[in-house]
Structure formats: C-alpha cells, structure tokens
Motif scaffolding. Structure first.
Motif, PDB file in Angstrom:
ATOM      1  N   GLU A  67       0.823  -1.210   0.000  1.00 22.53           N
ATOM      2  CA  GLU A  67       0.000   0.000   0.000  1.00 22.53           C
ATOM      3  C   GLU A  67       0.857   1.260   0.000  1.00 22.53           C
ATOM      4  OE1 GLU A  67      -2.418  -0.432   3.431  1.00 22.53           O
ATOM      5  OE2 GLU A  67      -3.875  -1.789   2.483  1.00 22.53           O
ATOM      6  N   ALA A  68       1.946   1.236   0.781  1.00 25.97           N
ATOM      7  CA  ALA A  68       2.835   2.405   0.819  1.00 25.97           C
ATOM      8  C   ALA A  68       3.493   2.628  -0.537  1.00 25.97           C
ATOM      9  CB  ALA A  68       3.902   2.207   1.897  1.00 25.97           C
ATOM     10  N   GLN A  69       3.880   1.533  -1.218  1.00 26.12           N
ATOM     11  CA  GLN A  69       4.488   1.664  -2.535  1.00 26.12           C
ATOM     12  C   GLN A  69       3.499   2.233  -3.548  1.00 26.12           C
ATOM     13  OE1 GLN A  69       7.735   0.896  -3.038  1.00 26.12           O
ATOM     14  NE2 GLN A  69       7.575   1.738  -5.092  1.00 26.12           N
ATOM     15  N   GLU A  70       2.256   1.760  -3.478  1.00 26.29           N
ATOM     16  CA  GLU A  70       1.231   2.274  -4.385  1.00 26.29           C
ATOM     17  C   GLU A  70       0.968   3.757  -4.120  1.00 26.29           C
ATOM     18  OE1 GLU A  70      -2.148  -0.206  -3.796  1.00 26.29           O
ATOM     19  OE2 GLU A  70      -1.368  -1.874  -5.004  1.00 26.29           O
ATOM     20  N   ALA A  71       0.885   4.129  -2.827  1.00 29.75           N
ATOM     21  CA  ALA A  71       0.668   5.540  -2.494  1.00 29.75           C
ATOM     22  C   ALA A  71       1.840   6.399  -2.964  1.00 29.75           C
ATOM     23  CB  ALA A  71       0.473   5.693  -0.984  1.00 29.75           C
ATOM     24  N   LEU A  72       3.065   5.864  -2.796  1.00 28.57           N
ATOM     25  CA  LEU A  72       4.249   6.606  -3.236  1.00 28.57           C
ATOM     26  C   LEU A  72       4.253   6.779  -4.759  1.00 28.57           C
ATOM     27  CD1 LEU A  72       6.931   7.869  -2.333  1.00 28.57           C
ATOM     28  CD2 LEU A  72       7.996   5.648  -2.680  1.00 28.57           C
ATOM     29  N   ASN A  73       3.900   5.705  -5.470  1.00 29.12           N
ATOM     30  CA  ASN A  73       3.854   5.793  -6.935  1.00 29.12           C
ATOM     31  C   ASN A  73       2.794   6.793  -7.394  1.00 29.12           C
ATOM     32  OD1 ASN A  73       5.864   3.876  -7.199  1.00 29.12           O
ATOM     33  ND2 ASN A  73       4.446   2.162  -7.395  1.00 29.12           N
ATOM     34  N   LYS A  74       1.633   6.780  -6.701  1.00 24.71           N
ATOM     35  CA  LYS A  74       0.573   7.715  -7.070  1.00 24.71           C
ATOM     36  C   LYS A  74       1.018   9.160  -6.819  1.00 24.71           C
ATOM     37  CE  LYS A  74      -4.335   8.684  -6.314  1.00 24.71           C
ATOM     38  NZ  LYS A  74      -4.154  10.116  -6.116  1.00 24.71           N
ATOM     39  N   GLU A  75       1.647   9.380  -5.648  1.00 26.49           N
ATOM     40  CA  GLU A  75       2.120  10.735  -5.327  1.00 26.49           C
ATOM     41  C   GLU A  75       3.203  11.178  -6.318  1.00 26.49           C
ATOM     42  OE1 GLU A  75       4.032  13.177  -1.543  1.00 26.49           O
ATOM     43  OE2 GLU A  75       3.345  11.111  -1.306  1.00 26.49           O
ATOM     44  N   LYS A  76       4.055  10.224  -6.709  1.00 24.10           N
ATOM     45  CA  LYS A  76       5.101  10.537  -7.681  1.00 24.10           C
ATOM     46  C   LYS A  76       4.490  10.916  -9.030  1.00 24.10           C
ATOM     47  CE  LYS A  76       9.316   8.585  -9.688  1.00 24.10           C
ATOM     48  NZ  LYS A  76      10.175   7.380  -9.772  1.00 24.10           N
ATOM     49  N   GLN A  77       3.460  10.154  -9.445  1.00 23.91           N
ATOM     50  CA  GLN A  77       2.800  10.440 -10.715  1.00 23.91           C
ATOM     51  C   GLN A  77       2.115  11.803 -10.672  1.00 23.91           C
ATOM     52  OE1 GLN A  77       3.040   8.510 -13.424  1.00 23.91           O
ATOM     53  NE2 GLN A  77       1.934  10.037 -14.586  1.00 23.91           N
ATOM     54  N   ASP A  78       1.439  12.078  -9.526  1.00 23.47           N
ATOM     55  CA  ASP A  78       0.788  13.385  -9.375  1.00 23.47           C
ATOM     56  C   ASP A  78       1.806  14.519  -9.434  1.00 23.47           C
ATOM     57  OD1 ASP A  78      -1.602  12.078  -9.142  1.00 23.47           O
ATOM     58  OD2 ASP A  78      -1.687  12.186  -6.948  1.00 23.47           O
ATOM     59  N   SER A  79       2.951  14.295  -8.786  1.00 23.34           N
ATOM     60  CA  SER A  79       3.997  15.333  -8.804  1.00 23.34           C
ATOM     61  C   SER A  79       4.521  15.551 -10.222  1.00 23.34           C
ATOM     62  CB  SER A  79       5.143  14.919  -7.875  1.00 23.34           C
ATOM     63  OG  SER A  79       4.697  14.824  -6.542  1.00 23.34           O
ATOM     64  N   MET A  80       4.695  14.458 -10.969  1.00 24.39           N
ATOM     65  CA  MET A  80       5.174  14.583 -12.348  1.00 24.39           C
ATOM     66  C   MET A  80       4.145  15.333 -13.207  1.00 24.39           C
ATOM     67  SD  MET A  80       8.202  13.382 -12.560  1.00 24.39           S
ATOM     68  CE  MET A  80       8.380  13.228 -14.330  1.00 24.39           C
ATOM     69  N   ASN A  81       2.863  15.026 -12.979  1.00 25.10           N
ATOM     70  CA  ASN A  81       1.819  15.725 -13.737  1.00 25.10           C
ATOM     71  C   ASN A  81       1.810  17.216 -13.403  1.00 25.10           C
ATOM     72  OD1 ASN A  81       1.029  13.310 -14.900  1.00 25.10           O
ATOM     73  ND2 ASN A  81      -0.570  12.907 -13.400  1.00 25.10           N
ATOM     74  N   ARG A  82       1.919  17.531 -12.093  1.00 26.59           N
ATOM     75  CA  ARG A  82       1.950  18.942 -11.702  1.00 26.59           C
ATOM     76  C   ARG A  82       3.175  19.639 -12.282  1.00 26.59           C
ATOM     77  NH1 ARG A  82       0.295  16.941  -6.609  1.00 26.59           N
ATOM     78  NH2 ARG A  82       2.416  17.147  -5.800  1.00 26.59           N
ATOM     79  N   TYR A  83       4.308  18.932 -12.272  1.00 28.64           N
ATOM     80  CA  TYR A  83       5.529  19.525 -12.819  1.00 28.64           C
ATOM     81  C   TYR A  83       5.382  19.782 -14.324  1.00 28.64           C
ATOM     82  CZ  TYR A  83      10.320  19.966 -14.437  1.00 28.64           C
ATOM     83  OH  TYR A  83      11.456  20.397 -15.046  1.00 28.64           O
ATOM     84  N   GLY A  84       4.768  18.808 -15.033  1.00 28.04           N
ATOM     85  CA  GLY A  84       4.560  18.991 -16.466  1.00 28.04           C
ATOM     86  C   GLY A  84       3.663  20.187 -16.759  1.00 28.04           C
ATOM     87  N   ALA A  85       2.582  20.307 -15.962  1.00 32.88           N
ATOM     88  CA  ALA A  85       1.671  21.441 -16.160  1.00 32.88           C
ATOM     89  C   ALA A  85       2.374  22.765 -15.882  1.00 32.88           C
ATOM     90  CB  ALA A  85       0.444  21.277 -15.251  1.00 32.88           C
ATOM     91  N   LEU A  86       3.130  22.806 -14.784  1.00 36.20           N
ATOM     92  CA  LEU A  86       3.849  24.037 -14.447  1.00 36.20           C
ATOM     93  C   LEU A  86       4.914  24.363 -15.485  1.00 36.20           C
ATOM     94  CD1 LEU A  86       4.247  23.631 -10.589  1.00 36.20           C
ATOM     95  CD2 LEU A  86       2.875  25.324 -11.779  1.00 36.20           C
ATOM     96  N   SER A  87       5.564  23.299 -16.013  1.00 36.70           N
ATOM     97  CA  SER A  87       6.588  23.528 -17.031  1.00 36.70           C
ATOM     98  C   SER A  87       5.967  24.112 -18.299  1.00 36.70           C
ATOM     99  CB  SER A  87       7.303  22.213 -17.338  1.00 36.70           C
ATOM    100  OG  SER A  87       8.297  22.398 -18.313  1.00 36.70           O
ATOM    101  N   SER A  88       4.815  23.557 -18.698  1.00 34.47           N
ATOM    102  CA  SER A  88       4.124  24.098 -19.876  1.00 34.47           C
ATOM    103  C   SER A  88       3.699  25.545 -19.637  1.00 34.47           C
ATOM    104  CB  SER A  88       2.892  23.241 -20.194  1.00 34.47           C
ATOM    105  OG  SER A  88       3.272  21.908 -20.475  1.00 34.47           O
TER     106      SER A  88
END
Length: 192
Positions: A67-88
């Motif tokens: 569960e912790a790994q899944e939560a970490l992966n989800k948070e990582k994906q969310d962070s990457m999405n936010r970073y992509g949006a901010l970069s654009s």
C-alpha cells in the motif's frame, strides 16, 4: 549355616534398601521428566503461537509495504503531472514575456524616433518662423496662416508623442507583472 544365613539376610536387606533407594530416585526422575515434558509442551505451544503471530505480522507488513508503494507511486505520478503542467505554463509565460519585451523595445524605438522627429520638426518650425518673421509686411497674413498650420501639426505630434508614451508605460507595467509572475513560479518547490 546360621552365620551364612545371617550374612545372606543382611545382604538381602542391603539389596532391598538399595532397591528402595533406586526406586525413589526413579520416581523423582520420573517426576522431573514429567515436569520437563510439560515445560517442553508449553514451549512448543508458545513457539507455535509466536510463529503464527510472526507470520501474521509478516503478512501485515507486506500489505502495508504494498500500500505504501502504491501511495508513493501515485504521489510521484501526481507530482510529475503537476511539474509537467507548471513547465508548460512556464514556457507559455516565457514566450509571452519575450513577446512583451519585444513589443516594449519596438515601442521604445518608435518613441525615440518620434521624439527625434518632433525635435527636428520643432527646429524646422522655429527656423521657418524666424524666416517668416523677417518677411515683408505684405506677407503677414500668409505668415499667420503658416504659423497656425505649424501649431496644429505640433499639437498632432505632441498628441502622437503622448500616445506613444502612454503605450510605453502600459508595456512597462505589463512587463513588471510578467516578471513578478515568473518570480512566483520560480519560488514554487515543484518547479525547482
């Protein structure tokens, strides 16, 4: 024979006493062995219980880890999405900033050109006015008309100069706004 009988009876009594002693020792050892068996049985039950608890703890830990790994992966994906949006968004704002900067430079060039043209026009008008003032009295009427026209042109040039100056101030305010927005974006931790 009596001596031998007494001797044998004495040995029999010693043998019976020794047998009694061995029997007591055997009983004591049996009791101790029974205690050892019971203790061993309790230890085996306790060990079995510990193994069960260990197995359950291990399973719970594996579930928690997953569960912790899944939560970490989800948070990582969310962070990457936010970073992509901010970069654009940063690229878009940077392009807009460059466009405004170019517009500001163009307006500054235009402003300087108009300012120089205005100065030349004023000089020319001054020279013409000086020449007209030296004209004959018969050309006073024409001179007044010319001065009137020159003043009208000067007003138009001043008006154009004022408009360009206003555009320049607006462009500078817009550039300051983009600069503040850029600084705000650079302060965001996700963007860094």
């Amino acid at each position: 024979g009596a001596f031998l009988y007494n001797h044998l009876q004495h040995k029999v009594r010693n043998a019976e006493a020794l047998a009694q002693k061995y029997k007591q020792q055997q009983e004591a050892l049996s009791a101790q062995l029974q205690v050892v068996y019971e203790h061993r049985s309790r230890l085996e039950r306790s060990l079995q219980k510990e193994r069960g608890e260990h197995k359950k703890t291990k399973e719970d830990f594996l579930v928690y880890k997953l569960e912790a790994q899944e939560a970490l992966n989800k948070e990582k994906q969310d962070s990457m999405n936010r970073y992509g949006a901010l970069s654009s968004q940063h690229k878009i704002l940077k392009n807009q900033h460059d466009d405004v900067k170019k517009q500001l430079l163009d307006l500054q060039l235009q402003h300087n050109s108009l300012k120089l043209e205005h100065r030349k026009s004023l000089e020319t008008h001054g020279q013409k006015l000086a020449q007209l003032q030296q004209e004959k009295d018969s050309e006073v009427t024409n001179l007044q008309d010319t001065v009137f026209k020159l003043r009208e042109e000067s007003k138009l040039l001043r008006k154009a100069h004022q408009e360009v100056h206003s555009q320049l101030l607006n462009a500078q305010a817009q550039m300051e706004e983009f600069r503040q927005l850029k600084e705000a974006l650079q302060k965001m931790p996700g963007l860094r």
